[in-house]
Design a protein around this motif. Structure first.
Motif, PDB file in Angstrom:
ATOM      1  N   ALA A 143       1.076  -1.671  -0.081  1.00 46.48           N
ATOM      2  CA  ALA A 143       0.170   0.153  -0.007  1.00 46.48           C
ATOM      3  C   ALA A 143       0.973   1.391  -0.171  1.00 46.48           C
ATOM      4  CB  ALA A 143      -1.353   0.148   1.327  1.00 46.48           C
ATOM      5  N   GLY A 144       0.568   1.702  -0.984  1.00 39.44           N
ATOM      6  CA  GLY A 144       1.411   3.704  -1.167  1.00 39.44           C
ATOM      7  C   GLY A 144       2.465   3.696  -1.708  1.00 39.44           C
ATOM      8  N   ARG A 145       3.309   2.487  -1.892  1.00 41.23           N
ATOM      9  CA  ARG A 145       4.825   1.871  -2.448  1.00 41.23           C
ATOM     10  C   ARG A 145       4.527   1.324  -3.193  1.00 41.23           C
ATOM     11  NH1 ARG A 145       8.547  -1.283   2.143  1.00 41.23           N
ATOM     12  NH2 ARG A 145       6.773  -2.585   3.005  1.00 41.23           N
ATOM     13  N   GLY A 146       3.939   0.541  -3.795  1.00 40.94           N
ATOM     14  CA  GLY A 146       3.728  -0.988  -4.677  1.00 40.94           C
ATOM     15  C   GLY A 146       4.650  -2.087  -4.035  1.00 40.94           C
ATOM     16  N   CYS A 147       4.727  -3.304  -4.980  1.00 45.32           N
ATOM     17  CA  CYS A 147       4.811  -4.316  -4.391  1.00 45.32           C
ATOM     18  C   CYS A 147       5.596  -4.839  -5.777  1.00 45.32           C
ATOM     19  CB  CYS A 147       3.854  -5.372  -3.523  1.00 45.32           C
ATOM     20  SG  CYS A 147       4.519  -6.875  -2.899  1.00 45.32           S
ATOM     21  N   LEU A 148       6.592  -5.971  -5.010  1.00 49.63           N
ATOM     22  CA  LEU A 148       7.071  -6.937  -5.972  1.00 49.63           C
ATOM     23  C   LEU A 148       7.044  -8.516  -5.107  1.00 49.63           C
ATOM     24  CD1 LEU A 148       8.675  -7.485  -8.500  1.00 49.63           C
ATOM     25  CD2 LEU A 148      10.682  -7.263  -7.367  1.00 49.63           C
ATOM     26  N   LEU A 149       6.434  -9.068  -6.063  1.00 48.52           N
ATOM     27  CA  LEU A 149       6.696 -10.436  -5.417  1.00 48.52           C
ATOM     28  C   LEU A 149       7.200 -11.141  -6.468  1.00 48.52           C
ATOM     29  CD1 LEU A 149       5.490 -13.028  -3.887  1.00 48.52           C
ATOM     30  CD2 LEU A 149       3.506 -13.667  -4.992  1.00 48.52           C
ATOM     31  N   ALA A 150       8.210 -11.996  -6.339  1.00 50.63           N
ATOM     32  CA  ALA A 150       9.790 -12.817  -7.422  1.00 50.63           C
ATOM     33  C   ALA A 150       9.420 -14.236  -6.559  1.00 50.63           C
ATOM     34  CB  ALA A 150      10.904 -12.005  -7.228  1.00 50.63           C
ATOM     35  N   LEU A 151       9.061 -15.404  -7.777  1.00 47.61           N
ATOM     36  CA  LEU A 151       9.242 -16.220  -8.011  1.00 47.61           C
ATOM     37  C   LEU A 151       9.468 -17.220  -8.520  1.00 47.61           C
ATOM     38  CD1 LEU A 151       5.022 -16.676  -6.639  1.00 47.61           C
ATOM     39  CD2 LEU A 151       6.562 -16.856  -5.209  1.00 47.61           C
ATOM     40  N   GLU A 152      10.668 -17.657  -8.139  1.00 43.31           N
ATOM     41  CA  GLU A 152      11.579 -18.802  -9.241  1.00 43.31           C
ATOM     42  C   GLU A 152      11.588 -19.869  -9.267  1.00 43.31           C
ATOM     43  OE1 GLU A 152      15.470 -16.998 -10.196  1.00 43.31           O
ATOM     44  OE2 GLU A 152      15.668 -15.788  -7.589  1.00 43.31           O
ATOM     45  N   ASP A 153      11.642 -20.513  -9.998  1.00 45.95           N
ATOM     46  CA  ASP A 153      12.243 -22.079 -10.740  1.00 45.95           C
ATOM     47  C   ASP A 153      10.131 -22.737 -10.762  1.00 45.95           C
ATOM     48  OD1 ASP A 153      14.748 -21.968 -11.369  1.00 45.95           O
ATOM     49  OD2 ASP A 153      14.930 -22.697  -9.523  1.00 45.95           O
ATOM     50  N   LEU A 154       9.393 -21.822 -11.299  1.00 51.91           N
ATOM     51  CA  LEU A 154       7.891 -21.901 -11.168  1.00 51.91           C
ATOM     52  C   LEU A 154       7.707 -24.280 -11.350  1.00 51.91           C
ATOM     53  CD1 LEU A 154       5.325 -19.579 -11.609  1.00 51.91           C
ATOM     54  CD2 LEU A 154       6.452 -20.691  -9.664  1.00 51.91           C
ATOM     55  N   HIS A 155       8.867 -24.179 -12.923  1.00 50.58           N
ATOM     56  CA  HIS A 155       9.007 -25.688 -13.264  1.00 50.58           C
ATOM     57  C   HIS A 155       9.247 -26.852 -12.196  1.00 50.58           C
ATOM     58  CE1 HIS A 155      12.939 -24.086 -13.632  1.00 50.58           C
ATOM     59  NE2 HIS A 155      13.547 -25.018 -13.146  1.00 50.58           N
ATOM     60  N   ASP A 156       9.100 -26.110 -10.647  1.00 55.47           N
ATOM     61  CA  ASP A 156       9.645 -27.553  -9.450  1.00 55.47           C
ATOM     62  C   ASP A 156       8.761 -27.177  -8.712  1.00 55.47           C
ATOM     63  OD1 ASP A 156      12.082 -28.231 -11.378  1.00 55.47           O
ATOM     64  OD2 ASP A 156      13.269 -27.127  -9.845  1.00 55.47           O
ATOM     65  N   THR A 157       7.707 -26.315  -9.275  1.00 51.51           N
ATOM     66  CA  THR A 157       6.264 -26.150  -7.983  1.00 51.51           C
ATOM     67  C   THR A 157       5.511 -27.037  -7.968  1.00 51.51           C
ATOM     68  OG1 THR A 157       5.694 -24.631  -6.692  1.00 51.51           O
ATOM     69  CG2 THR A 157       4.568 -24.441  -8.905  1.00 51.51           C
ATOM     70  N   ASP A 158       4.773 -27.382  -7.179  1.00 59.11           N
ATOM     71  CA  ASP A 158       3.501 -27.750  -6.851  1.00 59.11           C
ATOM     72  C   ASP A 158       2.103 -27.344  -7.319  1.00 59.11           C
ATOM     73  OD1 ASP A 158       1.786 -26.811  -4.133  1.00 59.11           O
ATOM     74  OD2 ASP A 158       3.678 -25.802  -4.536  1.00 59.11           O
ATOM     75  N   PRO A 159       1.116 -28.221  -8.250  1.00 61.12           N
ATOM     76  CA  PRO A 159      -0.079 -27.211  -8.217  1.00 61.12           C
ATOM     77  C   PRO A 159      -1.018 -26.817  -7.432  1.00 61.12           C
ATOM     78  CG  PRO A 159      -0.353 -29.691  -8.594  1.00 61.12           C
ATOM     79  CD  PRO A 159       1.070 -29.154  -7.404  1.00 61.12           C
ATOM     80  N   ALA A 160      -0.661 -26.176  -6.080  1.00 62.29           N
ATOM     81  CA  ALA A 160      -0.851 -25.549  -5.551  1.00 62.29           C
ATOM     82  C   ALA A 160      -0.671 -24.217  -5.798  1.00 62.29           C
ATOM     83  CB  ALA A 160      -0.709 -25.966  -3.799  1.00 62.29           C
ATOM     84  N   THR A 161       0.830 -24.035  -5.621  1.00 69.02           N
ATOM     85  CA  THR A 161       1.301 -22.777  -5.923  1.00 69.02           C
ATOM     86  C   THR A 161       0.670 -22.217  -7.655  1.00 69.02           C
ATOM     87  OG1 THR A 161       2.943 -23.303  -4.751  1.00 69.02           O
ATOM     88  CG2 THR A 161       3.687 -21.765  -6.213  1.00 69.02           C
ATOM     89  N   LEU A 162       0.763 -22.988  -8.156  1.00 67.98           N
ATOM     90  CA  LEU A 162       0.545 -22.716  -9.762  1.00 67.98           C
ATOM     91  C   LEU A 162      -0.869 -22.479 -10.093  1.00 67.98           C
ATOM     92  CD1 LEU A 162       1.708 -25.445 -11.999  1.00 67.98           C
ATOM     93  CD2 LEU A 162       2.930 -23.110 -11.163  1.00 67.98           C
ATOM     94  N   ALA A 163      -2.350 -22.909  -8.349  1.00 67.82           N
ATOM     95  CA  ALA A 163      -3.496 -22.167  -8.578  1.00 67.82           C
ATOM     96  C   ALA A 163      -3.689 -20.742  -8.153  1.00 67.82           C
ATOM     97  CB  ALA A 163      -4.409 -22.846  -7.666  1.00 67.82           C
ATOM     98  N   VAL A 164      -2.393 -20.451  -6.991  1.00 70.59           N
ATOM     99  CA  VAL A 164      -2.413 -18.802  -6.630  1.00 70.59           C
ATOM    100  C   VAL A 164      -1.634 -17.997  -7.787  1.00 70.59           C
ATOM    101  CG1 VAL A 164      -1.628 -17.487  -4.347  1.00 70.59           C
ATOM    102  CG2 VAL A 164      -2.351 -19.744  -4.402  1.00 70.59           C
TER     103      VAL A 164
END
Length: 970
Positions: A143-164
């Motif tokens: 809020a008021g400053r912006g946010c960066l969400l960086a997620l690396e190596d999505l090819h190794d992640t689980d289905p729940a993370t991909l759904a989010v």
């Protein structure tokens, strides 16, 4: 990237300017409340993590909330790990979940961050509820400053993370959050999701490609601390080749080169050190192994087998060697292509290649030597089954696999066969390289008879390509071949090849010794088929004894033709033609024509090229037309026949010198000398000396000419007669010293009698004949009346012989025929020095006998020699003109008179008058402009009317106007 853009803690980012700009723009939009999703896609080592690091660094500098998470790369995927890793730090900085908008989602967020839940709260929230909870948490955090969400190596992640991730990407447009995710471009749920989001404009898919050459240069410069322009091209070539533009590979290979000492960095740049090997770094091996392991056991086995076959490998051979079905084979290959390990090649569907050399080497390193040999043996069997007889490149291809399988003699035989095929097809460079490899391999544990066969083929290739020095360096190997297992005929053939190489190098004594060894090995009972090669080379060696050499050449050619030895037959006919050429063109032409027909009938491209060059040389000698020689040089270059091309270029330099194009001749001589030294071609030395002599003598440079003549061998050599006759005598005539010219011609004749020149151009059939006719010598008159000799038809001789004929015709009163003879000669002058010198010599006779145009000849000769910087004949021409009663203008330096007017005798003052007449000025006005009297103007006008052949003053004024418009002073 400018220095100000780089943080000292970050490695330099190169070649990604557009990607970095897009990320920075997305971050600025997120700060302004307009979020989005970006997916960085690329293979291992292409810089996905480096760009993520760049984005997080920029976000922190801008005051944004930066959350970073990564999927695990080992073991089974942990549910929601990247989101948990990214959001968990929020619980360390304060009670973020106490925010009013998040209280309804505390239970859902409890799966991601620690939270004290109220009693009774239990169960897992729905995926949509969890995704909404994360979305709201990011909104509050940024809020008021912006946010960066960086997620690396999505090819190794689980289905729940991909759904989010999917939910976030679809709902970030009006939020102040940027989702940045990295993944490989390989089949799987993550790749499918990124493509789907890109298609529905819920995210941007940013694919990373390899770095270009300039970017690799910048990368190397940053790691070495050098300016980019100081990076040596060989260093850059190697890194670009071995890394294929992968920044991780480039950096690791650069480090390995430095650690091994293969790369040395100095203050002024860097350089590679020859002979120092650089192993593939462990980090690179591990990276390649990890990528191969992800393809499964069958995929990894396929790739290691392909690495055994080579950096390029045929799918058909690979499948048959592994006994793998077509569907399975292509499926594994598609996976390897997607992973960036291999790539399909161009238009041939059967051939694939590893993306980098490093990949193949790393995979090969996983196998033991025994494993490699077994796989190579399977591949050899597959190639032989698919391609019986190993046509084309399959022979060389199978030789490498055969060696890897442990069969060194078999590999040597295959390489020798491939080299011989290249040699027969005229691919001389390839033949020499292949046979050289076979010879190096044959020196280690191969039987002596096979070594003799390989040496014979290698010497053939080096002889045909003209690498005499390289071939003669193998002379010491003869000691090892003196063995009962080597047939005498084979060893004699090797000695003959060494003799031919020695001849090419100008080492005649060594050539004679090799031929004597060959005759000794063959013995007195040798057949004509066995002795034909010895006789053919002996004929070339004995060219200074024409009678015996002709007999040897004739015997060799006849025996070789009947025995089915077309190459030796061509060699014999070449010797016969060279011998016949010494007396004139008639006898040589049939020999070279026969040589060409044999080469064409037996498909011998190099011998055909030699015959074509010899026939083109015949045409040049007869007409002065060197176009055929130029074509021959180009054909020799295409074949890789360095000696043949060198020989032709020496003659082209000679042609340039005779055409008075001295700068071009000297430049070409310099190139030929350098090439002769590099290849060991001493045979061309005499002709190169001749060209230097002509360049000096035809410009009247006596000191330079004497230096060249002093450098000739003690016995003069075969070029002495030509040098004294074509250069020494001409130089003496340019010095206005006819007595010395006759002495030089006599010396040339003496040298020619003792050591015959390769061409009958030493003067007896041309210049000496003209001088004899001019003196009234009875023998000269008799020969001139007879029309000269066959050698007199050669273009250099013919110029002087025609002038001699014209003088005799003029003396007998046949003025028309005499003038026509000279007029025909002037229409197509190829050798300007000879032409103008000859016309100057015959002009007094022409004037005395009243034929031809001696005044015009002398004016042209005076103009030519004056501009050429040869003053003595120019002065002589002016003196003769005055003797003929012609007014000769005073020659000022930098004359303004255009050449056409100078040629008709217009003086500087007359030209000034002519310029003013273009304006139709009268005598008084011209006199006023030039500060002379009207009477003097009147005399100049009368002279101009006579010289320009105008009817009257009005016509002269019109002529003056045309001159002003069309003629430019030179």
């Amino acid at each position: 990237m400018s220095a100000g853009d780089h943080h000292p803690e970050l490695p330099v980012l190169v070649g990604r300017d557009s990607e970095r700009a897009l990320l920075r723009e997305a971050l600025e939009q997120a700060r302004a409340g307009c979020g989005g999703a970006i997916f960085l896609v690329g293979g291992d080592g292409l810089g996905k993590s480096r760009l993520t690091l760049e984005a997080t660094h920029h976000g922190r500098q801008a005051g944004m909330a930066v959350l970073l998470g990564r999927a695990g790369s080992t073991g089974r995927a942990v549910a929601l790990r990247p989101l948990t890793e990214a959001l968990a730090p929020l619980s360390r900085t304060g009670p973020v979940l106490e925010h009013a908008s998040l209280r309804p989602y505390r239970s859902a967020l409890g799966r991601l961050i620690p939270v004290d839940l109220a009693a009774g709260a239990a169960g897992s929230p729905s995926p949509v509820l969890l995704a909404e909870a994360v979305l709201r948490l990011l909104s509050v955090t940024g809020a008021g400053r912006g946010c960066l969400l960086a997620l690396e190596d999505l090819h190794d992640t689980d289905p729940a993370t991909l759904a989010v991730v999917e939910y976030l990407a679809d709902n970030l447009a009006d939020q102040g959050t940027l989702l940045l995710a990295t993944l490989r471009a390989e089949p799987g749920p993550a790749w499918d999701l990124a493509q789907a989001l890109g298609r529905r404009y819920s995210g941007t898919v940013l694919r990373l490609g390899p770095l270009g050459r300039h970017a690799v240069r910048l990368l190397v410069a940053s790691r070495l601390g050098l300016d980019a322009e100081r990076i040596a091209e060989p260093v850059l070539d190697r890194l670009c080749r071995d890394s294929a533009g992968n920044p991780f590979l480039a950096a690791e290979l650069l480090r390995a080169m430095l650690d091994s000492g293969n790369l040395v960095v100095q203050a002024d740049g860097c350089r590679l050190v020859d002979g120092v090997r650089t192993e593939v770094p462990t980090t690179v091996r591990r990276s390649v192994t990890d990528q191969a392991e992800r393809l499964g056991p069958a995929g990894r086995h396929l790739l290691t087998a392909a690495a055994v076959i080579g950096e390029r490998f045929p799918v058909s051979v690979l499948g048959l060697a592994l006994k793998m079905g077509q569907d399975d084979l292509l499926g594994h290959l598609r996976a390897a292509v997607t992973a960036g390990l291999v790539t399909a090649e161009g238009g041939d569907h059967d051939w694939y290649a590893f993306h980098t050399t490093t990949t193949a080497v790393a995979l090969l390193g996983q196998l033991t030597p025994t494993d490699q040999a077994a796989l190579a043996d399977q591949a050899v069997d597959a190639v032989n089954e698919l391609h019986p007889g190993l046509p084309g490149e399959w022979c060389r291809f199978t030789a490498r696999l055969t060696r890897l399988a442990g069969d060194v003699p078999g590999a040597v035989r295959l390489l020798a066969l491939a080299g011989r095929r290249d040699l027969n097809a005229g691919r001389l460079g390839s033949a020499a390289a292949t046979l050289d490899e076979a010879w190096r391999l044959a020196t280690a544990g191969v039987d002596v008879a096979l070594r003799a066969d390989v040496l014979h083929e290698l010497l053939c290739a080096l002889l045909e390509s003209g690498e005499a020095g390289r071939g003669l360096r193998l002379l010491d190997s003869l000691d090892d071949l003196c063995h009962p297992a080597v047939p005498p005929e084979r060893l004699a053939a090797v000695h003959v090849l060494f003799a031919r190489l020695a001849l090419l190098a100008g080492r005649r004594a060594d050539a004679a010794a090799q031929l004597e060894s060959a005759r000794t090995l063959l013995g007195p009972g040798a057949s004509e088929r066995q002795t034909a090669p010895v006789d053919a080379v002996a004929a070339h060696l004995g060219l200074d004894a024409p009678g015996r050499a002709t007999r040897l050449a004739t015997r060799a050619a006849a025996a070789a033709e009947s025995a089915g030895l077309p190459g030796i037959a061509c060699l014999g006919w070449q010797a016969r033609g060279v011998l016949a050429r010494r007396t004139g063109p008639e006898g040589a032409q049939p020999c070279f024509t026969r040589m060409r027909r044999i080469a064409e009938r037996h498909h011998l491209p190099l011998w055909r090229a030699r015959a074509a060059v010899l026939l083109a040389e015949q045409r040049w000698l007869l007409t002065g037309d060197a176009d055929g020689l130029a074509r021959g040089a180009e054909r020799a270059r295409q074949l890789g026949a360095h000696a043949l091309r060198h020989a032709v270029e020496v003659r082209l330099a000679w042609d340039l010198a005779l055409r008075a194009e001295y700068a071009g001749a000297e430049r070409l001589v310099g190139q030929c000398v350098a090439e002769a030294q590099r290849l060991g071609l001493g045979e061309s030395g005499p002709l190169l000396s001749l060209v230097r002599a002509v360049c000096a003598g035809h410009r009247g440079r006596r000191h330079e000419l004497d230096a060249v003549l002093a450098g000739l061998p003690g016995d003069g050599g075969e070029a002495a007669a030509l040098a004294y006759g074509m250069a020494g005598a001409v130089c003496a005539l340019l010095e206005e010293d006819p007595v010395r010219a006759r002495r030089e011609l006599d010396r040339a004749a003496a040298y020619d009698a003792g050591c015959p020149a390769p061409y009958p151009l030493a003067g007896q059939h041309g210049l000496a004949l003209l001088l004899a006719v001019l003196r009234g010598d009875a023998d000269g008159v008799r020969r001139g009346d007879a029309g000269g000799t066959p050698a007199g038809r050669l273009h250099w001789n013919r110029q002087f012989a025609l002038l001699a004929r014209a003088v005799l015709l003029g003396r007998r009163g046949d003025r028309e025929a005499a003038g026509a003879t000279v007029a025909a000669l002037r229409r197509a002058p190829a050798h300007p020095v000879a032409l103008h010198l000859g016309l100057r010599l015959v002009a007094p006779c022409a004037h005395a006998d009243r034929w031809g145009e001696p005044v015009d000849w002398l004016r042209g000769a005076e103009e030519y020699f004056r501009l050429a910087g040869v003053p003595a004949p120019a002065r002589a021409c002016r003196a003769q003109l005055r003797d003929l009663g012609v007014v000769v203008p005073h020659r000022r330096t930098g004359s303004r008179v255009p050449q056409p007017l100078r040629m008709i005798g217009v003086t500087e003052r007359e030209y000034e008058v002519l310029q003013l007449m273009a304006d139709w000025s009268d005598n008084r006005r011209i006199a006023s402009e030039l500060f002379i009297s009207p009477r003097t103007v009147e005399k100049h006008v009368a002279s101009l009317i006579a010289k320009t052949e105008q009817a009257n003053r009005a016509a002269l004024s019109r002529y003056a106007a045309r001159v002003r418009e069309q003629v430019r002073p030179d």
